[in-house]
Every structure is written in structure tokens, then in C-alpha cells.
Design an enzyme around this catalytic site. Structure first.
Site, PDB file in Angstrom:
ATOM      1  N   TYR A   1       0.967  -1.142   0.062  1.00 20.44           N
ATOM      2  CA  TYR A   1       0.232  -0.287  -0.351  1.00 20.44           C
ATOM      3  C   TYR A   1       0.815   1.473   0.044  1.00 20.44           C
ATOM      4  CZ  TYR A   1      -3.244  -2.584   1.296  1.00 20.44           C
ATOM      5  OH  TYR A   1      -4.784  -4.322   1.504  1.00 20.44           O
TER       6      TYR A   1
ATOM      7  N   PHE B   1     -14.409  -5.160   0.718  1.00 18.93           N
ATOM      8  CA  PHE B   1     -15.988  -4.355   0.303  1.00 18.93           C
ATOM      9  C   PHE B   1     -16.941  -4.996   0.453  1.00 18.93           C
ATOM     10  CE2 PHE B   1     -12.434  -5.256  -4.001  1.00 18.93           C
ATOM     11  CZ  PHE B   1     -12.179  -3.206  -3.504  1.00 18.93           C
TER      12      PHE B   1
ATOM     13  N   LEU C   1     -19.250  -2.586   0.385  1.00 19.32           N
ATOM     14  CA  LEU C   1     -20.633  -1.968  -0.450  1.00 19.32           C
ATOM     15  C   LEU C   1     -19.537  -2.555  -1.797  1.00 19.32           C
ATOM     16  CD1 LEU C   1     -21.208   1.037   0.591  1.00 19.32           C
ATOM     17  CD2 LEU C   1     -22.869  -0.870   1.169  1.00 19.32           C
ATOM     18  N   GLY C   2     -18.986  -3.374  -2.700  1.00 19.45           N
ATOM     19  CA  GLY C   2     -18.727  -3.634  -3.823  1.00 19.45           C
ATOM     20  C   GLY C   2     -18.555  -4.312  -4.170  1.00 19.45           C
ATOM     21  N   GLY C   3     -19.090  -3.922  -5.680  1.00 25.62           N
ATOM     22  CA  GLY C   3     -19.900  -5.076  -6.906  1.00 25.62           C
ATOM     23  C   GLY C   3     -21.853  -5.189  -6.682  1.00 25.62           C
ATOM     24  N   PHE C   4     -22.419  -4.309  -6.052  1.00 23.53           N
ATOM     25  CA  PHE C   4     -23.032  -3.790  -6.652  1.00 23.53           C
ATOM     26  C   PHE C   4     -24.086  -3.600  -7.558  1.00 23.53           C
ATOM     27  CE2 PHE C   4     -23.242  -4.435  -2.172  1.00 23.53           C
ATOM     28  CZ  PHE C   4     -24.034  -4.873  -1.244  1.00 23.53           C
TER      29      PHE C   4
ATOM     30  N   LEU D   1     -29.810  -2.613  -8.792  1.00 24.27           N
ATOM     31  CA  LEU D   1     -30.831  -3.280  -8.387  1.00 24.27           C
ATOM     32  C   LEU D   1     -31.240  -2.961  -7.276  1.00 24.27           C
ATOM     33  CD1 LEU D   1     -33.247  -5.294 -11.495  1.00 24.27           C
ATOM     34  CD2 LEU D   1     -33.589  -3.022 -10.169  1.00 24.27           C
TER      35      LEU D   1
END
Length: 291
Positions: A67, A216, A218-221, A224
Site C-alpha cells: 500500500y 468491499f 459495498l463492492g460490486g452491487f 437494483l
């Protein structure tokens, strides 16, 4: 102050190897600059976040010498060393950084040994609490043997440079292969309300006392799915991130959270949000998001 704060952290505790940590942890990736390259725009703010992490009673920090590269480990050392006895720092190996900000794999034995020693130097410790062997790439999981990497890390563990081993961005088959080579204390994979391929794996690991660390949240939503999550959050008068974190803590007792942020205020918001009390009806509605 730290003890009182930790009692208020949502989710309680889990034992990682021989160490009890708070289930609500912190991921340091966002302390580096854009695209996880270079220094942060405001180094003082980054250090303030790390101090807030400790003051809030968080005892599990996830980092990597990749990182920045080296930026987050340098910040952690400069801000928190000598480390509180309760602090557990997890790092990962298996990739380098290139000049374009990419993450080329680096999993040959000599690569892994170099990365372990770089983490030791940057964090200024004699032993790393936890090293995760990262597989796959930035696009996700990739099939293939994890044996050579795990055998190298197991050798370094026997040499006294690593306390505990884990795996990251791995398939179910790679988890099983890793466990056949050396004991692991955690699996770190993408998992959230919308991406639940690891449901059976989480339950298996929980039964064996092994942590699962999702990234993640909240990743890849899909649009909808995001709309459905936002609808639940609005009804509960909170944010989608709060709902996502609270759902993860409720999903299984072996799930450890490592949400990242470069803002002290946002860190406190995440802590509050993860403590949201979801009802059975809320859970039933949220479970439809994965469909």
C-alpha cells in the site's frame, strides 16, 4: 479510555490464533494516496485516524507494505510505535506495485521472503502478527495451487518471523490446500450482501474457529441491489454502509470487519453504523438483495 471505548465497539470479540481482538477492526489501505499510490494529501489527518483507531479501542489493523508502497506501514510505525500490547497488525504478501499503479503477482519464494522482511522493517517489529498469502489478481479469484507460497510462509513461521498465517482472495479449493499445509487463522475474501458465494465457507470456518475477513462491504452491487439497500437504509434512517456493516456482524460470529477510511469522523460513523440493531424482518428483506 481505550478499555471503555472497546467495550462499546460493535460485535464483541474473536480470537485470532492466540490473540483476542475486537471484531470491528480497521483497514489501512485508504491512508495512501489515490489508487493506493504515494503519500496521502494530508499526512497529519492520516496519523490522526490511526490515533483515533487506538483511542476507540480497535485492536485489529489490516495493512500491507504494497500500500503506497510502504506508505501505510510507515504511517503506522511513525504514529503508533511502540505499539500497544493489545494491537494486532495483519499484513499480506503476494503482489508488488508497478510504476503504473498495477499489482503484478510476486509469489515466488524469494519474492515472499523479501516482502515479509520489508513488512518487518517498515513496521519495526521482530515478528509479524499475521501474514495473509494473497492469490488471484485485481479482477478477482484465479484457480491454481497455493502450495508453494504457503510452504514458504510456513518456513518463515518456523523461523520465528511470523506468528500466524492466513489467506486472501482465494477459492474454496485454495483454502483447503492451504489448510493441508499449515494452520490458518483467517480467510480474507470479497463478501457482502450482494456477493455471497462464500456462505458455506464462512459456516465451515466458524465451526473450526477460523475468522473470515470480508473486504468491499459495498463492492460490486448492481443498480437494483444498490437501490434495495438504499431503501432499507432510508427506512432505518441510516446509511447503506451502516446497514452493510451491521449485516456482516450479524451474519456470523467469526466475521471480522476492516472498513477503511482516511477520516476520523468517518471512522466514528462506521463504528456507530456497525452497531445498528437489525430485526429479523430487516434481515429477511436484506437477504433478498443477493438474489
Amino acid at each position: 479510555m481505550i478499555m471503555n471505548a472497546s467495550l462499546a465497539l460493535p460485535g464483541g470479540t474473536w480470537t485470532l490464533g492466540d490473540t483476542t481482538v475486537m471484531r470491528f477492526g480497521y483497514g489501512a489501505m485508504q491512508l495512501a494516496g489515490p489508487w493506493v499510490m504515494g503519500p496521502p494529501a494530508d499526512p497529519d489527518a492520516a496519523r490522526a485516524v490511526l490515533r483515533e483507531v487506538v483511542e476507540q479501542g480497535i485492536t485489529h489493523i489490516d495493512t500491507s507494505d504494497a500500500y503506497g508502497p510502504r506508505i501505510t506501514n510507515d504511517l503506522i510505525r511513525e504514529t503508533l510505535h511502540p505499539y500497544p500490547e493489545s494491537l494486532f497488525i495483519a499484513t499480506k504478501v503476494g503482489a508488488n506495485r508497478d510504476a503504473e499503479g498495477g499489482w503484478p503477482p510476486a509469489r515466488e519464494p524469494e519474492d515472499l521472503r523479501k516482502q515479509v522482511h520489508e513488512n518487518l522493517r517498515a513496521l519495526d517489529v521482530e515478528v509479524l502478527d499475521l501474514v495473509n498469502m494473497r492469490m488471484g489478481d485485481t479482477l478477482g479469484l484465479q484457480a491454481g495451487s497455493i502450495a508453494e507460497g504457503m510452504e514458504t510462509l510456513a518456513d518463515l513461521q518456523r523461523e520465528g518471523l511470523i506468528r500466524h498465517l492466513g489467506v486472501s482472495n482465494v477459492t474454496v479449493e485454495q483454502v483447503a490446500e492451504a489448510r493441508s499445509i499449515a494452520p490458518i487463522v483467517c480467510v480474507q475474501n470479497m463478501y457482502n450482501l450482494a456477493h455471497r458465494d462464500d456462505d458455506a465457507l464462512i459456516d465451515e470456518l466458524a465451526a473450526d474457529g477460523i475468522a473470515y475477513v470480508p473486504f468491499f462491504p459495498l463492492g460490486g452491487f448492481s443498480p437494483l441491489q444498490s437501490e434495495a439497500l438504499s431503501s432499507v437504509a432510508a427506512r432505518l434512517n441510516t446509511t447503506p454502509m451502516s446497514v452493510a456493516l451491521a449485516w456482516l456482524l450479524r451474519r456470523s460470529p467469526n466475521i471480522l470487519l476492516i472498513p477503511g477510511t482516511s477520516s476520523s469522523a468517518h471512522l466514528r460513523e462506521n463504528i456507530t453504523g456497525a452497531g445498528l440493531q437489525l430485526t429479523d424482518d430487516d434481515i429477511a428483506e436484506l437477504d433478498t438483495i443477493s438474489a
